[in-house]
Design a protein around this motif. Structure first.
Motif, PDB file in Angstrom:
ATOM      1  N   LYS A 478       3.111  -6.414  -2.380  1.00  0.00           N
ATOM      2  CA  LYS A 478       3.187  -7.198  -1.422  1.00  0.00           C
ATOM      3  C   LYS A 478       3.363  -8.433  -1.724  1.00  0.00           C
ATOM      4  O   LYS A 478       2.691  -9.754  -1.533  1.00  0.00           O
ATOM      5  CB  LYS A 478       1.725  -7.105  -1.380  1.00  0.00           C
ATOM      6  CG  LYS A 478       0.742  -6.081  -0.819  1.00  0.00           C
ATOM      7  CD  LYS A 478      -0.186  -5.904  -0.578  1.00  0.00           C
ATOM      8  CE  LYS A 478      -0.724  -4.694  -0.211  1.00  0.00           C
ATOM      9  NZ  LYS A 478      -2.379  -4.660  -0.194  1.00  0.00           N
ATOM     10  N   SER A 479       4.013  -8.745  -3.030  1.00  0.00           N
ATOM     11  CA  SER A 479       4.321 -10.423  -3.548  1.00  0.00           C
ATOM     12  C   SER A 479       5.290 -10.842  -2.777  1.00  0.00           C
ATOM     13  O   SER A 479       6.228 -10.421  -2.380  1.00  0.00           O
ATOM     14  CB  SER A 479       4.876 -10.374  -5.133  1.00  0.00           C
ATOM     15  OG  SER A 479       5.525 -11.533  -5.154  1.00  0.00           O
ATOM     16  N   GLU A 480       5.714 -12.354  -2.415  1.00  0.00           N
ATOM     17  CA  GLU A 480       5.886 -13.122  -1.466  1.00  0.00           C
ATOM     18  C   GLU A 480       7.895 -13.355  -1.900  1.00  0.00           C
ATOM     19  O   GLU A 480       8.368 -13.133  -1.131  1.00  0.00           O
ATOM     20  CB  GLU A 480       5.289 -14.474  -1.267  1.00  0.00           C
ATOM     21  CG  GLU A 480       4.615 -14.837  -0.809  1.00  0.00           C
ATOM     22  CD  GLU A 480       3.831 -16.176  -0.466  1.00  0.00           C
ATOM     23  OE1 GLU A 480       4.814 -16.566  -1.017  1.00  0.00           O
ATOM     24  OE2 GLU A 480       2.863 -16.484  -0.366  1.00  0.00           O
ATOM     25  N   LEU A 481       7.543 -12.632  -2.918  1.00  0.00           N
ATOM     26  CA  LEU A 481       9.120 -12.936  -4.448  1.00  0.00           C
ATOM     27  C   LEU A 481       9.627 -11.253  -3.930  1.00  0.00           C
ATOM     28  O   LEU A 481      10.532 -11.176  -4.818  1.00  0.00           O
ATOM     29  CB  LEU A 481       9.396 -13.618  -5.115  1.00  0.00           C
ATOM     30  CG  LEU A 481       8.897 -15.473  -4.955  1.00  0.00           C
ATOM     31  CD1 LEU A 481       8.779 -15.915  -6.232  1.00  0.00           C
ATOM     32  CD2 LEU A 481      10.045 -15.997  -3.857  1.00  0.00           C
ATOM     33  N   TYR A 482       8.809 -10.050  -3.511  1.00  0.00           N
ATOM     34  CA  TYR A 482       9.959  -8.754  -3.595  1.00  0.00           C
ATOM     35  C   TYR A 482      10.545  -9.082  -3.085  1.00  0.00           C
ATOM     36  O   TYR A 482      11.625  -8.364  -3.790  1.00  0.00           O
ATOM     37  CB  TYR A 482       8.412  -7.999  -4.132  1.00  0.00           C
ATOM     38  CG  TYR A 482       8.586  -6.449  -3.628  1.00  0.00           C
ATOM     39  CD1 TYR A 482       8.441  -5.576  -4.658  1.00  0.00           C
ATOM     40  CD2 TYR A 482       9.185  -5.505  -2.844  1.00  0.00           C
ATOM     41  CE1 TYR A 482       8.943  -5.219  -5.195  1.00  0.00           C
ATOM     42  CE2 TYR A 482       9.360  -4.461  -3.156  1.00  0.00           C
ATOM     43  CZ  TYR A 482       9.499  -3.665  -3.815  1.00  0.00           C
ATOM     44  OH  TYR A 482       9.467  -2.375  -4.448  1.00  0.00           O
TER      45      TYR A 482
END
Length: 1291
Positions: A478-482
């Motif tokens: 769920k990370s923005e940078l995934y």
């Protein structure tokens, strides 16, 4: 009863309240009505305004269409006057078509270009006509349309009205957001401004500001449109070349400064205008000469202030402009402020201090994400020029280019230093330690930088901070940078491509900075995929060297080179490390990385296979065995040599790091091998040393397996084992090198004897070269090598087995003994055990504790010597497999009963649990048996021979399986008694007493599995020996024991698989006359009993297959009929139990299959079966048995005419002999007619079948003669038309 009358006051109050309520309601209704009226009026007014707007738009559109129609229709009108060759009249003056402005906004670029060119052409014609008449005649006077009211004092006095209109409309058009209006009108303005010199630049700049003025009262979108319109208009002026042309014609003009000042002012209004404004300035600068830049551009108002404040506020556009201007300037200028170093050079620009000063400019370049700012490609081009790395540093240069070599190496060093500073300051410290957007920017920059970097700089770019950033990002989906991290890894795999050096650098960076956990933390297979691509000899060798350098801390940026080295000519004291201390908490990560390196080394060889060679040669995705066999021998030889080089390199690393340590320093040079060996500065722990030895064993096992590959047959393979032994002896001879631990006296003796025996076997093998003896010596050599490593791996555990194995070598190969018989005097007497018994006992002592590679070497030796195994040795192996941990539940502790008693106990236990599966009443038993009736069993038995042995269910159990020899009472022994008989089992029992049941069980199970592997090898090589019966009986017994004691499922499946594959499905089976019939009868009886009483399908299946296999052996021996009477009695007794016991689990399908395969059994039990069917206690048993009778009849009675001539007489005699019993059975069946429809159907089918056989064999008269009258009547009534032929014959 009437109520009281209310007073008048109350009535008045009530009427007054009602009136008041009525007035309130009326008031509310009035207010609502007024509000509704106001809403309707407002709505009407809005609709009226909207209709007025629509009417105006319709009028405009109607007028425009009428004008276009009129303009298009005028050229088609026929000429009213005859043509005159004189001067054209004033009514034919050219005019501007308004339709061209509409095409300027088209989304098609080609349409826009054509419209702009047409506009410029028409305006040129109009302006020429205007200039021809001196500007006094206007187009409107001759009937032309007046396009726009003229303004005085606008600076366009010398322009025609059409040109004035076009300029104003073009300036307004660049502010339009409709489709591609800005692009098209800007292109038109560029062409018009560059085409007409009468239009002055100052006038255009003034018009742009006036017509596209931005005020505070404007709406946000309108202000944005005007600002963008100015930007596009300035860009048109810059690209038209008019500014540069005016300065070239007049150096004193201020047009350049004014233009630059206006653009800088525009860039300061909004952030999104800054980068395109710099692009406009650069477009203008490209057309200016170099001498104009210092005086006009750099000294323009606002330029110096812009550069001065850029490094503080972080303006990437100012830095980009400064770098682009510096490319054109020949001298250094102080106008750039702190943005550029003075004097300027790329090396000074990429120094750490300067990069730190302009770091804010790099950080603020994120405003244009996801697009990359124009600054970054420029900086990367400066950082990695194309001529920076013309050759790799590892490639040697010729002697005549030494003067160029120093320059190129110096240039490469400077570039590498610049890359290091850039990645450290900009990527690691400025971007990766900041916000998510800046981390995303760093990943995008690296994707541009990595393809241009040399392999030596890949590790610099893939720094520890980057690897940690990727691990943090990819840990959480769920990370923005995934997604950005996933995209970076995917692109990285494409960037490294097929370049082994780049791939190796990437793998080492990921592993080094993640301590070998990158794939597990990020839940990806990045490192695994990169390692899998090392599938060539050169690639594997490069990767191995990189791993070795990483292990000994010899990275590209090591702190300092090791200056401690020792050579063989230095007489140093031999010092060893007895036990290396485990790493502290601070160095645990380093040890984990070293652990990964040791574990990865041998895995590299898995990717180096002939499959890769075939794929590269034939460009095929899949490789078959035929492709491998068809490879030329030269390709195979090259492959073997490449793989051997990689194997030796890995072997030397594992041997040096795992077996030895340097007493002085961390480097040792061997003059004999002409190599230098290194150790890490910090001594590795004992656990890592043991891991090196284990991996070394796996490496030798892989080499031994590779020698037996079919597609390498005929190719001489290099002997890695002999190379290792020579390498080991050489290192042992170096004074400053010692083993990683001090050996005890026993271990040292075993170590030396193994070395000596291996050397003798090697020389004897070289003499023989090819043959069975050479293969045996080769297998023994590898076993000795594995045992030597076991001696080093586990102190004081294997020296006895090592010495015994050396003695076995001397007895097996007398030529290798060299007259040394002092150790084997005790084995040379009359009572001395046989060689194979000693060898097998040695193997059994090794199998419980040794490693997998050693077990493989034992299997290879056993496979070559198993033909010599004795009966006691075979029984010894079977005892190990059958050994149980727990006593049976049905036996008392310490019971001394024999195997038959055990089987009886097991039968009793089965009978005691019958109530769990069978009911007490006949109906319940009837239904339970019908569910698993003859039809289902018929299908089950037909599939028995096809069931794969690996799929045998673990929850199985057989009964009454005893050992054939009848002398094994090991299950009833205590631990001390077993210790006296079996030394290796006794050792396990002692450990059991010390460490408990769990430890003992964990050791006994692998021990059993390894012994089973030896038995499988024996059965594979000797399927036709008499001992197979002994093995089969014992394995079935072990199979039962495992289930009775709830043993290991793996053990159960392993035993079942061996029985099925290697015994029942083997191509050969025991046919020797030495096989006693009584032995076969005993095994057959147990198998049939288990098949008829087992509650489990898998046990029944195994027992049924065992029955078929034993019957196959009996049938092949062609015993006389009297000798087979006991075999028939087994089936008769089974049928007795079947008819008398309603809980019998005998499946009729099993007996049907046995009769189909061996019809003589059906002939012998036919009469007995007829008798039992007639006197059956249970109706459902009688009906089921009819199917078996029908099967016997089908097998006996021939089906074709050819068979009738040969077998018809025997069938006729059989039926004549049993005709009274048949008639009696039919009478019993028809008299006791079943109540259930399904059973009546089965009875009727059987009777009709018998009648058909009687007609077929001409037994009708005999049948009617024996048939009783009452039965005759029943046949007529029950069988109907099927009995008509017999009724007519009787009449």
């Amino acid at each position: 009863m009437a109520g009281k009358k209310r007073p008048s006051s109350a009535v008045e109050d009530g009427s007054g309240g009602a009136a008041k309520a009525a007035r309130l309601v009326e008031g509310e209704n009035g207010a609502a009505a007024a509000a509704a009226t106001r809403r309707r009026s407002i709505k009407a007014k809005a609709m009226k305004v909207q209709r007025r707007k629509l009417r105006k738009e319709w009028d405009k559109e109607r007028n425009r269409l009428a004008l276009e129609i009129e303009e298009q229709s005028n050229p088609r009108k026929p000429p009213q006057r005859p043509p005159t060759p004189a001067v054209a009249p004033t009514t034919d003056l050219p005019a501007l078509r308004v339709i061209v402005f509409r095409d300027l906004a088209s989304s098609d670029a080609s349409v826009r270009v054509s419209a702009a060119e047409a506009l410029a052409k028409e305006l040129r014609e109009v302006q020429e006509a205007y200039d021809k008449f001196g500007g006094k005649k206007k187009l409107a006077e001759d009937g032309a349309v007046q396009l726009e009211a003229e303004k005085k004092d606008d600076g366009l006095e010398n322009c025609s009205p059409s040109l004035r209109y076009a300029i104003r409309r073009l300036i307004r058009g660049v502010s339009s957001s409709r489709e591609c209006a800005r692009q098209g009108f800007a292109l038109g303005l560029t062409l018009v401004a560059g085409t007409f010199p009468v239009i002055k630049v100052e006038v255009l700049m003034k018009l742009i500001v006036e017509m596209l003025e931005v005020s505070s009262s404007m709406k946000r979108q309108d202000a944005k449109d005007n600002l963008l319109g100015r930007l596009f208009a300035y860009g048109s002026l810059a690209r038209s070349g008019r500014i540069a042309a005016e300065w070239i014609s007049d150096n004193s003009t201020q047009v350049v400064k004014n233009f630059v000042s206006d653009v800088i002012a525009l860039a300061g209004k909004k952030r999104y205008l800054s980068e395109p404004a710099v692009s406009v300035i650069l477009d203008m600068v490209e057309k200016l000469p170099d001498e104009a830049l210092p005086t006009e551009v750099l000294k323009a108002p606002g330029m110096h202030e812009w550069f001065e404040n850029a490094s503080e506020v972080g303006d990437p556009d100012a830095l980009f402009l400064a770098l682009k201007l510096q490319e054109r300037l020949n001298t250094d200028s102080e106008m750039f402020g702190k943005l550029l170093p003075a004097p300027f050079s790329p090396d000074k620009f990429f120094t750490r201090d300067h990069l730190l000063s302009i770091a804010p400019c790099f950080k603020e370049s994120i405003f244009c994400l996801p697009r990359l700012h124009s600054l970054w490609p420029l900086v990367i081009n400066m950082l990695t020029p194309e001529t920076a790395f013309p050759l790799d540093a590892s490639v040697p240069l010729s002697c005549d280019k030494k003067h160029k070599k120093s320059k190129k190496s110096s240039l490469s060093e400077n570039i590498s230093s610049n890359i290091h500073s850039f990645c450290e300051v900009v990527i690691d410290e400025s971007l990766l330690l900041s916000s998510h957007d800046r981390k995303h920017l760093a990943l995008n920059i690296l994707l541009i930088l990595l393809p241009r970097l040399p392999p030596s700089c890949i590790e610099i770019a893939l720094s520890s901070k980057l690897v940690h950033c990727l691990m943090d990002v990819l840990t959480h989906e769920k990370s923005e940078l995934y997604n950005a991290g996933q995209h970076f890894l995917m692109e990285l795999l494409n960037i490294v491509g097929d370049d082994d050096e780049r791939r190796a650098a990437a793998v080492l960076s990921f592993r080094k900075y993640s301590n070998g956990k990158f794939d597990s933390i990020t839940k990806t297979q990045t490192v695994k995929q990169l390692v899998a691509k090392f599938n060539t000899g050169s690639g594997c060798m490069l990767f191995v060297h990189k791993l070795i350098s990483l292990f000994v801390d010899e990275g590209p940026f090591a702190d300092e080179p090791s200056d401690q080295s020792q050579t063989t000519d230095e007489n140093s004291e031999v010092g060893s490390i007895e036990e290396k201390d485990p790493p502290s908490q601070g160095t645990s990560n380093s040890e984990f990385l070293q652990n990964w390196i040791i574990d990865t080394m041998p895995r590299v060889l898995k990717n180096l296979s002939l499959d890769t060679v075939v794929k590269s040669l034939k460009d095929a995705e899949e490789v078959t065995k035929s492709d491998l066999m068809s490879l030329p021998d030269s390709v195979k030889v090259k492959f073997v040599e490449e793989k051997f080089r990689v194997q030796t390199e890995i072997m030397k690393f594992l041997a040096v790091q795992g077996l030895f340590s340097a007493s002085l320093g961390t480097e040792v040079t061997s003059f004999e091998l002409q190599e230098k060996f290194k150790w890490p500065k910090a001594a590795i722990s004992s656990s890592l040393c043991r891991l090196c030895i284990q991996q070394l064993q796996l490496l030798l096992e892989d080499a031994q397996k590779g020698e037996s590959l079919i597609y390498l047959k005929g190719i001489e393979c290099n002997d890695l084992g002999s190379y290792f032994m020579c390498f080991l002896k050489t290192l042992c001879s170096i004074p400053s090198v010692s083993l990683y631990r001090t050996l005890s006296n026993d271990d040292e003796k075993a170590f030396k004897e193994i070395l000596a025996m291996e050397s003798r076997l090697f020389h004897e093998e070289r003499k023989i070269k090819i043959g069975p003896d050479a293969n045996k010596m080769h297998a023994f050599r590898y076993l000795l090598i594995q045992l030597l490593l076991q001696v080093l791996l586990r102190p004081d555990k294997f020296f006895e087995a090592a010495i015994d194995l050396v003695i076995c070598c001397k007895k097996a190969f007398p030529a290798a003994a060299l007259g040394d018989s002092s150790e084997e005097d005790e084995y040379n007497g009359n009572d001395a055990p046989k060689f194979m018994d000693v060898l097998l006992d040695t193997f059994c002592s090794l199998l419980p504790h040794t490693s997998g590679p050693t077990c493989y070497a034992i299997e290879q030796v056993f496979g070559l010597f198993c033909d010599e195994i004795t009966e006691p040795g075979l029984i010894q192996m079977l005892k190990i497999v059958r050994k149980d941990l727990k006593p049976r539940r049905s036996k008392a502790a310490g019971s001394d009963t024999d195997e038959d008693d055990e089987d009886d106990d097991f039968i009793d236990m089965e009978d005691a649990n019958e109530s769990d599966f069978g009911g007490s009443d006949d109906d319940h038993a009837d239904e339970s048996e019908r569910k698993s009736g003859a039809d289902d069993m018929d299908e089950e038995v037909n599939k028995n021979d096809e069931v794969d042995s690996e799929k045998i269910e673990p929850e199985v159990r057989t009964e009454n399986d005893g050992d054939i020899d009848g002398s094994d009472d090991s299950d009833a022994m205590d631990d001390d008694a077993m210790f006296n008989i079996e030394p290796h089992l006794g050792r396990l029992f002692k450990e059991r007493k010390i460490s408990g049941n769990e430890s003992f069980y964990s050791q006994l199970m692998p021990f059993k599995l390894r012994v089973l592997t030896l038995l499988e090898i024996y059965l594979h090589k000797n399927p036709g020996k008499t001992q197979v019966l002994t093995v089969c009986s014992s394995l079935i017994k072990a199979f039962v024991d495992s289930h009775v004691g709830n043993g290991s499922k793996q053990l159960q499946q392993r035993i079942g698989g061996i029985i099925q594959k290697k015994i029942f499905k083997a191509k050969d089976y025991p046919k020797d006359d030495s096989v006693d019939l009584s032995t076969l009868e005993a095994l057959l009886g147990k198998s049939v009993w288990s098949a008829s009483h087992s509650r489990f399908k898998a046990v029944a299946s195994l027992a049924q297959n065992s029955t078929f296999w034993v019957l196959k052996i009996i049938d092949a021996r062609n015993f006389p009929k009297p000798e087979l009477e006991r075999v028939v009695d087994i089936f008769r007794n089974t049928l007795v139990d079947y008819f008398n016991n309603k809980n019998s689990r005998l499946k009729i399908g099993f007996l049907k299959e046995a009769i189909r395969r061996y019809p003589w059994i059906g002939v012998e039990i036919f009469g007995f079966l007829l008798e039992k069917c007639g006197s059956a206690k249970y109706e459902f048993r009688r009906v089921e048995a009819l199917d078996l009778l029908d099967c016997i009849i089908r097998c006996v009675v021939p089906s074709s005419k050819g068979e009738q001539e040969t077998d018809g007489l025997s069938a006729l005699n059989l039926l004549k002999r049993h005709l009274p019993a048949i008639c009696e059975l039919i009478g019993e069946l028809l008299t006791n007619w079943p109540e259930k429809q399904s059973r009546r159907k089965e009875v009727r089918r059987f009777c009709i079948r018998v009648l058909d056989i009687m007609l077929k064999l001409n037994l009708k008269k005999a049948f009617l003669k024996i048939l009783k009258p009452d039965v005759y009547t029943l046949c007529q009534s029950k069988l109907g038309d099927a009995f008509k032929p017999f009724s007519m014959a009787n009449q």
